[in-house]
Design an enzyme around this catalytic site. Structure first.
Site, PDB file in Angstrom:
ATOM      1  N   THR A 208      11.757  52.621  38.723  1.00  0.00           N
ATOM      2  CA  THR A 208      11.827  51.276  39.298  1.00  0.00           C
ATOM      3  C   THR A 208      12.296  51.372  40.747  1.00  0.00           C
ATOM      4  OG1 THR A 208      12.590  49.006  38.900  1.00  0.00           O
ATOM      5  CG2 THR A 208      14.200  50.744  38.509  1.00  0.00           C
ATOM      6  N   ASN A 209      12.699  50.259  41.335  1.00  0.00           N
ATOM      7  CA  ASN A 209      13.160  50.259  42.723  1.00  0.00           C
ATOM      8  C   ASN A 209      14.386  49.363  42.838  1.00  0.00           C
ATOM      9  OD1 ASN A 209      12.226  47.453  43.265  1.00  0.00           O
ATOM     10  ND2 ASN A 209      10.250  48.401  42.808  1.00  0.00           N
ATOM     11  N   ARG A 210      14.864  49.152  44.054  1.00  0.00           N
ATOM     12  CA  ARG A 210      16.163  48.478  44.229  1.00  0.00           C
ATOM     13  C   ARG A 210      16.065  46.960  44.350  1.00  0.00           C
ATOM     14  NH1 ARG A 210      18.880  51.391  49.037  1.00  0.00           N
ATOM     15  NH2 ARG A 210      20.520  49.909  48.541  1.00  0.00           N
TER      16      ARG A 210
END
Ligand code: CTP
Length: 417
Positions: free
Chosen positions: A215-217
């Site tokens: 995933t990402n932030r």
């Protein structure tokens, strides 16, 4: 900043807050304080019973205005409650006891709240709070129905612990919910009334095995600020979102998804009924080529993972826009770390967007997880507007003005910013 900035739909609005005699009166202090800090002018009216729970001074200190606790106070030579009734944009009663609800339904006028409500044409928002038995009684239910039929809005009550110690339905809605409902009521005839706005939000999760994902932030904060703002402008709002670090705003429809493919499919499902699509999601551009059916066990040496391309959601929707005619308006974001304007312009064109907001995600006050954003808006016709550092709520409100003009087909030249 912790959410205490001016909210466009509240700015300069005159709100009457009626506080009646229930233990939840202490929570009305938070409602008064937050509404004031968000730009509204709040006049508090209290029944005698309410003053047993909270002192009028608490409210006047927080709102900077005189509290009306007496039916006979005079202002400018007029009976105050009549003047206030005519000026108000919204009348919130929180907590609303069974007794006050009954008075409002019957049109009695023997205290500052019921008398002012009777004289007022402002929309009425009730936040009931009482014991379960009182709430469920046919008398109260009948009165609430009468008020709802006359156009009153009701938030809560919720289930939970009551003043008696019992657990049941009757707790007042929490202050944030009351404020969100107030925003929705105030904005109901706004410039996006009758318009359906769909927003993609959050960072997609691409599974590797049953316990792991890439995933990402992205926190989803910008997407949720956009959803709340579109709602405040009167729109019907749907958010298609991966797991978020912030709640979906009150009054907004939610379609939870995890992966980019699920997000794309959900967006296409509702697309024929969407007028405005805003892509605020941080969509993973790649997904693992294979999802292991069982947890991947560690072995000696490295573990190469092959990634394959995900769909470009806005790109696919943009590609069919001309043929299908929907959505009418499409907005994207560009998260960049270099060549901001050139990269944003390329995305605006390739995804067939009307507007794009570009931000430098490497800057400390913009991008992931923070409450602020410094963006530049680019439109299809070459307009470039760098906006100052704003809260995400302010960015959302500013963008909605542009969206509303775009929906109604008006020129953008007179917007100022
Ligand atoms: N977007 C999308 N689907 C993707 C990737 C991005 O719908 N697979 C949307 C985002 O929601 C955003 C816009 O496209 O509104 C631009 O996203 P961004 O991540 O900045 O750009 P990418 O198209 O992924 O390009 P790159 O990663 O090469 O910068």
């Amino acid at each position: 900043m912790d959410g205490h900035q001016v909210i466009r739909v509240l700015r300069g609005k005159h709100i009457l807050l009626g506080v009646t005699g229930g233990i939840a009166a202490y929570k009305a202090v938070t409602v008064a304080s937050r509404l004031t800090q968000s730009g509204a002018v709040v006049d508090v009216l209290m029944t005698e019973a309410a003053q047993r729970f909270v002192a009028p001074l608490t409210f006047s200190a927080l709102t900077g205005r005189t509290v009306r606790s007496d039916l006979w106070s005079l202002g400018n030579g007029q009976i105050m409650h009549v003047t206030m009734a005519h000026e108000a944009d919204l009348f919130v009663v929180a907590p609303a006891t069974a007794n006050t609800i009954a008075k409002l339904a019957l049109g009695l006028a023997d205290d500052p709240i019921s008398a002012t409500a009777l004289a007022s044409k402002a929309p009425l928002l009730l936040a009931p709070a009482m014991e379960t038995g009182m709430w469920e009684s046919p008398a109260t239910q009948g009165h609430v129905q009468t008020l709802a039929d006359r156009g009153a809005f009701v938030v809560g009550p919720m289930a939970g612990r009551l003043a008696s110690g019992a657990v049941g339905l009757g707790r007042m809605a929490e202050p944030p919910q009351i404020i969100e409902m107030a925003r929705k009521v105030l904005g109901r005839n706004g410039s996006l009334a009758g318009v359906h706005v769909a927003i993609t939000a959050g960072g997609t999760q691409e599974p590797l095995d049953p316990v792991r994902f890439l995933t990402n932030r992205s926190s989803g904060k910008m997407g949720m600020a956009l959803a709340a703002s579109a709602r405040d402008f009167g729109a019907r709002v749907t958010v298609i979102h991966s797991p978020l670090q912030v709640p979906v705003p009150f009054g907004v429809e939610s379609i939870p998804v995890r992966t980019a493919v699920e997000m794309r499919d959900a967006a296409f499902d509702i697309l024929p009924e969407v007028d405005v699509l805003i892509g605020a999601a941080a969509v993973a551009d790649y997904q693992p080529a294979e999802v292991a059916p069982q947890k991947i066990k560690k072995k000696h040496g490295s573990l190469p993972i092959e990634l394959v391309r995900n769909p470009d959601i806005l790109g696919e929707i943009g590609a069919q826009r001309k043929a299908s005619g929907y959505p009418k308006v499409m907005v994207g974001f560009a998260a960049e770390t270099e060549d901001l304007l050139a990269n944003a312009k390329a995305k605006l064109e390739s995804k067939k967007l009307d507007l794009i907001l570009v931000n430098d995600v490497s800057a400390p006050h913009s991008g992931f997880g923070v409450d602020t954003n410094q963006v530049t808006l680019l439109d299809r016709w070459g307009d470039v507007r760098p906006w100052p550092l704003l809260t995400k709520d302010e960015v959302a409100d500013r963008l909605m003005v542009w969206v509303a003009r775009k929906v109604h087909g008006k020129g953008l030249a007179d917007l100022g910013d």
